[in-house]
Design a protein around this motif. Structure first.
Motif, mmCIF file in Angstrom:
data_model
loop_
_atom_site.group_PDB
_atom_site.id
_atom_site.type_symbol
_atom_site.label_atom_id
_atom_site.label_comp_id
_atom_site.label_asym_id
_atom_site.label_seq_id
_atom_site.Cartn_x
_atom_site.Cartn_y
_atom_site.Cartn_z
ATOM 1 N N ILE A 1 86.366 88.475 28.784
ATOM 2 C CA ILE A 1 86.551 87.399 29.759
ATOM 3 C C ILE A 1 88.010 86.976 29.781
ATOM 4 O O ILE A 1 88.618 86.717 28.737
ATOM 5 C CB ILE A 1 85.647 86.209 29.404
ATOM 6 C CG1 ILE A 1 84.178 86.658 29.418
ATOM 7 C CG2 ILE A 1 85.870 85.040 30.372
ATOM 8 C CD1 ILE A 1 83.199 85.641 28.894
ATOM 9 N N ARG A 2 88.555 86.916 30.992
ATOM 10 C CA ARG A 2 89.910 86.399 31.206
ATOM 11 C C ARG A 2 89.796 85.010 31.829
ATOM 12 O O ARG A 2 89.027 84.808 32.771
ATOM 13 C CB ARG A 2 90.692 87.315 32.141
ATOM 14 C CG ARG A 2 92.074 86.791 32.531
ATOM 15 C CD ARG A 2 92.696 87.657 33.608
ATOM 16 N NE ARG A 2 93.880 87.019 34.171
ATOM 17 C CZ ARG A 2 94.422 87.356 35.334
ATOM 18 N NH1 ARG A 2 93.891 88.318 36.066
ATOM 19 N NH2 ARG A 2 95.489 86.724 35.776
ATOM 20 N N TYR A 3 90.545 84.064 31.266
ATOM 21 C CA TYR A 3 90.550 82.721 31.832
ATOM 22 C C TYR A 3 91.977 82.198 31.901
ATOM 23 O O TYR A 3 92.907 82.761 31.290
ATOM 24 C CB TYR A 3 89.658 81.771 31.030
ATOM 25 C CG TYR A 3 90.200 81.346 29.682
ATOM 26 C CD1 TYR A 3 90.861 80.131 29.518
ATOM 27 C CD2 TYR A 3 90.036 82.149 28.556
ATOM 28 C CE1 TYR A 3 91.345 79.728 28.283
ATOM 29 C CE2 TYR A 3 90.522 81.761 27.318
ATOM 30 C CZ TYR A 3 91.170 80.552 27.193
ATOM 31 O OH TYR A 3 91.665 80.170 25.965
ATOM 32 N N ARG B 1 80.530 84.909 35.233
ATOM 33 C CA ARG B 1 81.816 84.306 35.605
ATOM 34 C C ARG B 1 81.607 83.028 36.428
ATOM 35 O O ARG B 1 82.209 81.988 36.151
ATOM 36 C CB ARG B 1 82.675 85.292 36.399
ATOM 37 C CG ARG B 1 84.111 84.788 36.635
ATOM 38 C CD ARG B 1 84.765 85.472 37.811
ATOM 39 N NE ARG B 1 84.123 85.090 39.065
ATOM 40 C CZ ARG B 1 84.312 83.932 39.686
ATOM 41 N NH1 ARG B 1 85.105 83.004 39.172
ATOM 42 N NH2 ARG B 1 83.686 83.672 40.811
ATOM 43 N N GLU B 2 80.758 83.125 37.429
ATOM 44 C CA GLU B 2 80.524 81.960 38.301
ATOM 45 C C GLU B 2 79.912 80.798 37.529
ATOM 46 O O GLU B 2 80.341 79.644 37.666
ATOM 47 C CB GLU B 2 79.623 82.365 39.463
ATOM 48 C CG GLU B 2 80.269 83.336 40.441
ATOM 49 C CD GLU B 2 79.330 83.734 41.560
ATOM 50 O OE1 GLU B 2 78.160 83.292 41.542
ATOM 51 O OE2 GLU B 2 79.753 84.495 42.449
ATOM 52 N N TYR C 1 92.243 85.542 26.871
ATOM 53 C CA TYR C 1 91.086 86.435 26.754
ATOM 54 C C TYR C 1 90.196 86.043 25.581
ATOM 55 O O TYR C 1 90.677 85.589 24.535
ATOM 56 C CB TYR C 1 91.552 87.879 26.562
ATOM 57 C CG TYR C 1 92.274 88.450 27.751
ATOM 58 C CD1 TYR C 1 91.572 89.070 28.788
ATOM 59 C CD2 TYR C 1 93.659 88.347 27.858
ATOM 60 C CE1 TYR C 1 92.238 89.580 29.891
ATOM 61 C CE2 TYR C 1 94.332 88.850 28.961
ATOM 62 C CZ TYR C 1 93.615 89.463 29.975
ATOM 63 O OH TYR C 1 94.272 89.952 31.073
ATOM 64 N N VAL D 1 87.713 80.408 34.752
ATOM 65 C CA VAL D 1 87.330 81.776 34.418
ATOM 66 C C VAL D 1 87.728 82.682 35.580
ATOM 67 O O VAL D 1 87.243 82.535 36.699
ATOM 68 C CB VAL D 1 85.824 81.878 34.130
ATOM 69 C CG1 VAL D 1 85.454 83.311 33.772
ATOM 70 C CG2 VAL D 1 85.443 80.931 32.999
ATOM 71 N N GLU E 1 87.934 86.347 35.415
ATOM 72 C CA GLU E 1 87.239 87.636 35.509
ATOM 73 C C GLU E 1 86.366 87.846 34.274
ATOM 74 O O GLU E 1 86.737 87.444 33.166
ATOM 75 C CB GLU E 1 88.248 88.788 35.627
ATOM 76 C CG GLU E 1 87.613 90.145 35.826
ATOM 77 C CD GLU E 1 88.615 91.268 36.032
ATOM 78 O OE1 GLU E 1 88.196 92.378 36.387
ATOM 79 O OE2 GLU E 1 89.826 91.027 35.824
ATOM 80 N N VAL E 2 85.208 88.490 34.485
ATOM 81 C CA VAL E 2 84.329 88.904 33.393
ATOM 82 C C VAL E 2 83.986 90.369 33.623
ATOM 83 O O VAL E 2 83.579 90.759 34.727
ATOM 84 C CB VAL E 2 83.038 88.065 33.345
ATOM 85 C CG1 VAL E 2 82.134 88.547 32.202
ATOM 86 C CG2 VAL E 2 83.351 86.581 33.175
ATOM 87 N N PRO F 1 78.009 90.535 35.019
ATOM 88 C CA PRO F 1 79.266 89.870 34.654
ATOM 89 C C PRO F 1 79.752 88.857 35.696
ATOM 90 O O PRO F 1 80.247 87.787 35.334
ATOM 91 C CB PRO F 1 80.251 91.036 34.501
ATOM 92 C CG PRO F 1 79.385 92.195 34.101
ATOM 93 C CD PRO F 1 78.122 92.009 34.877
ATOM 94 N N GLU F 2 79.591 89.159 36.981
ATOM 95 C CA GLU F 2 80.062 88.231 38.002
ATOM 96 C C GLU F 2 79.226 86.950 38.000
ATOM 97 O O GLU F 2 79.757 85.854 38.219
ATOM 98 C CB GLU F 2 80.024 88.886 39.377
ATOM 99 C CG GLU F 2 80.441 87.985 40.529
ATOM 100 C CD GLU F 2 81.850 87.399 40.388
ATOM 101 O OE1 GLU F 2 82.137 86.385 41.052
ATOM 102 O OE2 GLU F 2 82.663 87.940 39.617
ATOM 103 N N ASP G 1 82.484 79.396 34.886
ATOM 104 C CA ASP G 1 83.571 78.688 35.550
ATOM 105 C C ASP G 1 83.106 77.315 36.031
ATOM 106 O O ASP G 1 83.851 76.327 35.944
ATOM 107 C CB ASP G 1 84.090 79.516 36.727
ATOM 108 C CG ASP G 1 85.329 78.912 37.362
ATOM 109 O OD1 ASP G 1 86.311 78.673 36.636
ATOM 110 O OD2 ASP G 1 85.314 78.663 38.584
#
Length: 252
Positions: A21-23, A95-96, A80, A108, A110-111, A91-92, A99
């Motif tokens: 996960i990138r935030y 992410r939603e 990360y 957030v 990307e996952v 994963p999406e 976030d």
């Protein structure tokens, strides 16, 4: 001999999927520490209903791994961490949900499902941006030239073991003036390899003063723009999640 105790009940469900996960840390949340973020993240994971995997033992904890967090007080577009889950998830969708559950400013981006290899091994360098209020590109040009011409540029920072002086110059693979922002502040960009001890933007400012005498009129706004594998030209970094997307593919 005392009898060894074991936790009561069945072991926790095993992890079946790992997510990377990138935030981003933006605005006032740049002042949040790693501990602050970890507490907020664990609450957000519960609110988002993520089926987290837990460690075994008397004090189970969610399986979360953090990677090379930015210093407190700096903004970042590229932080990360990894989590392990007990059910396969989209994963999406994670992410939603995550976030939405985190405070605004901890965003957030990307996952992805993790592919082979260790994420930490890919985080070789960071690209930083410093917005220097009260400075112009003309002010910074000789400062950058003087630093790049130096064979060694030292900074001193206090660690748990005490003060330590170290070279910053070897870690800096690129340093340049990148124009001005909408407010007229000079923008300084730098690419810094991850070393031990780590070389931070404030260390480089200390070294700039030692080498050239430059002191920013106002403390700069510092943002990590990216971190990942160092590019061949050493003037930037590549996307550390690209290999995961390629390994898993568009259908997961």
């Amino acid at each position: 001999m005392a009898r060894q105790r074991t936790p009561d009940g069945p072991p926790p469900p095993p992890a079946v999927q790992k997510l990377r996960i990138r935030y981003a840390k933006r605005g006032r949340l740049r002042f949040s520490s790693t501990r602050d973020f970890s507490r907020a993240l664990e609450r957000a994971l519960r609110r988002a209903g993520v089926p987290m995997a837990f460690s075994a033992g008397f004090h189970p904890h969610p399986l979360i791994s953090y990677a090379n967090a930015a210093p407190t007080g700096t903004a970042s577009e590229a932080e990360y961490f990894e989590i392990r889950v007990t059910e396969r998830v989209d994963p999406e969708a994670v992410r939603e949900a995550l976030d939405e559950a985190l405070p605004r400013g901890l965003d957030v981006v990307e996952v992805v499902e993790a592919g082979p290899g260790a994420l930490a091994d890919r985080l070789e360098a960071s690209e930083w941006e410093l917005r220097l209020r009260g400075s112009t590109p003309e002010d910074l040009a000789p400062v950058v030239a003087g630093y790049l011409a130096a064979s060694r540029a030292e900074a001193t920072r206090t660690f748990k073991s005490g003060p330590r002086t170290f070279d910053t110059r070897e870690a800096v693979t690129d340093l340049r003036v990148a124009g001005v922002d909408e407010a007229g502040c000079a923008i300084l960009r730098m690419v810094v390899r991850h070393t031990t001890p780590s070389v931070r933007p404030d260390d480089i400012l200390t070294a700039l003063h030692a080498v050239t005498g430059f002191v920013p009129p106002v403390p700069p706004l510092v943002t990590r723009l990216a971190q990942g594998p160092l590019r061949e030209d050493r003037a930037g970094v590549a996307d550390p999640l690209a290999a995961d997307r390629e390994a898993v593919g568009p259908e997961g």
